[in-house]
Design an enzyme around this catalytic site. Structure first.
Site, mmCIF file in Angstrom:
data_model
loop_
_atom_site.group_PDB
_atom_site.id
_atom_site.type_symbol
_atom_site.label_atom_id
_atom_site.label_comp_id
_atom_site.label_asym_id
_atom_site.label_seq_id
_atom_site.Cartn_x
_atom_site.Cartn_y
_atom_site.Cartn_z
ATOM 1 N N ASP A 146 0.867 -1.180 0.000
ATOM 2 C CA ASP A 146 0.000 0.000 0.000
ATOM 3 C C ASP A 146 0.902 1.227 0.000
ATOM 4 O O ASP A 146 1.651 1.448 0.945
ATOM 5 C CB ASP A 146 -0.881 -0.032 1.260
ATOM 6 C CG ASP A 146 -2.107 0.862 1.098
ATOM 7 O OD1 ASP A 146 -2.084 1.727 0.209
ATOM 8 O OD2 ASP A 146 -3.066 0.690 1.879
ATOM 9 N N ASP B 44 -2.513 2.270 -6.310
ATOM 10 C CA ASP B 44 -1.513 2.308 -5.233
ATOM 11 C C ASP B 44 -1.530 1.077 -4.336
ATOM 12 O O ASP B 44 -0.928 1.100 -3.265
ATOM 13 C CB ASP B 44 -1.707 3.562 -4.381
ATOM 14 C CG ASP B 44 -3.009 3.531 -3.607
ATOM 15 O OD1 ASP B 44 -3.958 2.892 -4.077
ATOM 16 O OD2 ASP B 44 -3.077 4.146 -2.531
ATOM 17 N N GLU B 45 -2.179 0.014 -4.747
ATOM 18 C CA GLU B 45 -2.299 -1.159 -3.880
ATOM 19 C C GLU B 45 -2.262 -2.437 -4.690
ATOM 20 O O GLU B 45 -2.813 -2.483 -5.793
ATOM 21 C CB GLU B 45 -3.671 -1.119 -3.198
ATOM 22 C CG GLU B 45 -3.651 -0.752 -1.748
ATOM 23 C CD GLU B 45 -5.014 -0.976 -1.145
ATOM 24 O OE1 GLU B 45 -5.344 -2.124 -0.843
ATOM 25 O OE2 GLU B 45 -5.744 0.007 -1.004
#
Length: 510
Positions: free
Chosen positions: A11, A105-106
DNA sequence: TCTGGGGTCCTTGGGCGT
DNA sequence: TCTGACGCCCAAGGACCC
């Protein structure tokens, strides 16, 4: 669940805000808020400095401005975030072929499938190495969670934030989760959380004690079962590399509620066209058209219509959306309109007819087999002559050209799907300078728009890796000033500092 | 003081064919 | 021919996630 903690969840920390800070050195250490800047905008991401003022994601930007009046407010630059994201995902794929991106973003990574880790020590080493590689490649920090299941790996990365790594040893899951609030578990939002709280359940431990039957009674079969298993730390979902999209949609919230029915129809047509554009660029067609209307009082309704076959024809989608709109009462005003397509396929009904035709010819069929109308046309063939499709939409332009033009141009300059409105763009002589956007001056070089108004635009001249730069103000129509592409956060050769050459517009990561 | 955009999944309820 | 059970599809709404 597996015996070794070899599922990794990455993350990135305050991703959009961190990218902005990395590309604009004067913003490092400052409160940065990325989101919609219009009157109805919300915060997409706040830097950790801004969070100290109480600003957080999904908060109305107006409220954020009251809490943090001196923060830097920027519109999202999705194209840049996408490019950075692809670089990060590339590093994950170097670890394992099994990478499941969840958003820009993950992502989850199956370390065992990549044969990079089979035990705790190996997983921890791989996680640390990954964090270092991401920092070297992008200058950004990410948090890593390691566990024997996806759910626990995600819980771990959340706990590790910011810029940390946490590994949950198999066998300790239930004890680890027990004291945590139920809101920690994925799938427990405000509504379920409140539901459980009223029943006296606030921690994961209490959730496990409540038992399966009780939870099913409270929140329904599927959700109850899932919650109970999660509370016990049980989760055997595999990491899935490829996921097919199930729907495509576009929606717009208007700065001011729309009342004029003609304008509303025009907006629905425009959204239909945008939606089909997205549909086609993803290589799909779809069978169910969905119209979404959010009214002045925030009540939301959807209307949908399923066609006989999938389509990617703008005329067909436009007509279906218009039909659906006819059944919706918009008196009182509309704050949001959306058009979506579900039931996706990678072919269209027209393809099938073409195939059938070709087949018939091969088999020596003599009949032309031509379906007269559009086969994917809506349920009621009353719809219309094809000639209607080609015509102008209702003859009424309906768009105040200024506003529409501005929004279009900002989107064009910013990349896809900017949140809401043009924000602080200045419109003069057809030139727009959205806050935060990249520019280049013939004399002073690369910089970014810090603000604009009354015919002037203020630019700060700095680049990723440079010291904080100086600010200069120009006329908005200064011929030496032009929009430019974002510079890479870290030199393409990995050498740190600014790249000398802007990446060509639209080009992704290497 | 209001609440974005793009998604996924689940539930409920009605219609319909078998 | 009618009725109930069942399964499937569709429509609508809601919760949740990033």
């Amino acid at each position: 669940m597996r015996a070794a903690p070899t599922i990794l969840h990455l993350d990135m920390d305050a991703f959009y805000a961190s990218v902005e800070q990395a590309s604009k050195p004067s913003l490092r250490g400052k409160a940065v808020i990325v989101g919609g800047l219009g009157p109805r905008g919300v915060v997409a991401t706040a830097s950790y400095e801004a969070r100290r003022f109480g600003v957080h994601s999904a908060m109305p930007t107006a409220q954020a401005r009251r809490l943090c009046p001196n923060g830097a407010y920027l519109t999202p630059r999705f194209r840049l975030y996408q490019a950075v994201s692809e670089r990060v995902m590339g590093l994950l794929r170097a670890l394992s072929p099994l990478v499941e991106p969840l958003s820009l973003d993950e992502a989850f990574v199956d370390l065992e499938a990549g044969e990079v880790a089979f035990d705790s020590a190996g997983a921890r080493a791989a996680g640390e190495r990954l964090r270092a590689d991401i920092m070297a490649a992008t200058g950004l920090s990410g948090s890593v969670g390691l566990a024997g299941s996806k759910m626990l790996a995600k819980v771990a990365s959340e706990e590790a934030k910011p810029a940390g790594l946490l590994l949950i040893e198999p066998g300790t899951e239930r004890a680890h989760l027990a004291p945590m609030t139920v809101r920690t578990l994925p799938g427990v939002g405000p509504v379920t959380g409140e539901h459980l709280r009223r029943a006296g359940i606030t921690t994961v431990g209490e959730l496990a004690e409540a038992g399966e039957d009780e939870l099913i009674r409270m929140v329904g079969r599927s959700h109850g079962l899932g919650l109970y298993r999660m509370a016990l730390g049980l989760d055997d979902r595999p990491v899935v590399a490829e996921r097919d999209a199930k729907s495509v949609s576009v929606e717009d919230t208007f700065d001011v509620d729309l009342h004029d029915r003609v304008r509303i129809r025009g907006e629905v047509q425009r959204l239909s066209d945008r939606c089909v554009g997205r549909l086609r660029s993803s290589g799909h067609s779809g069978r169910t058209i969905v119209l979404k209307v959010r009214r002045y009082d925030f009540s939301t309704l959807t209307r949908s219509e399923t066609l006989r076959g999938p389509t990617d024809d703008p005329g067909v989608v436009r007509e279906a959306a218009a039909r659906l709109l006819e059944g919706v009462d918009t008196t009182g005003g509309v704050r949001l309109l959306g058009v979506g397509v579900t039931g996706l396929a990678d072919y269209t009904q027209e393809d099938l007819f073409a195939q059938a035709e070709a087949q018939a010819e091969v088999e020596g069929g003599s009949e032309p087999a031509g379906p007269a109308g559009d086969p994917a046309e809506g349920p009621e063939p009353s719809g219309g002559d094809a000639a209607d499709d080609a015509g102008t939409p209702d003859g009424a332009p309906a768009e105040p050209a200024g506003a529409e033009g501005a929004e279009g141009a900002v989107r064009g300059a910013e990349g896809a799907g900017a949140v809401g409105t043009p924000g602080e763009a200045v419109i003069a002589l057809g030139r727009f300078w959205p806050a935060g956007s990249d520019v280049r001056h013939a004399v002073y070089g690369p910089g970014w728009v810090q603000g604009s108004g009354v015919g002037r635009v203020t630019v700060r001249f700095e680049r990723p890796g440079s010291p904080p730069g100086r600010v200069r103000t120009f006329k908005v129509d200064d011929p030496e000033l032009e929009p430019s592409d974002p510079l890479p956060l870290v030199g393409e050769d990995g050498g740190g500092g600014a790249g000398e050459r802007a990446r060509p517009r639209g080009a992704g990561a290497p």
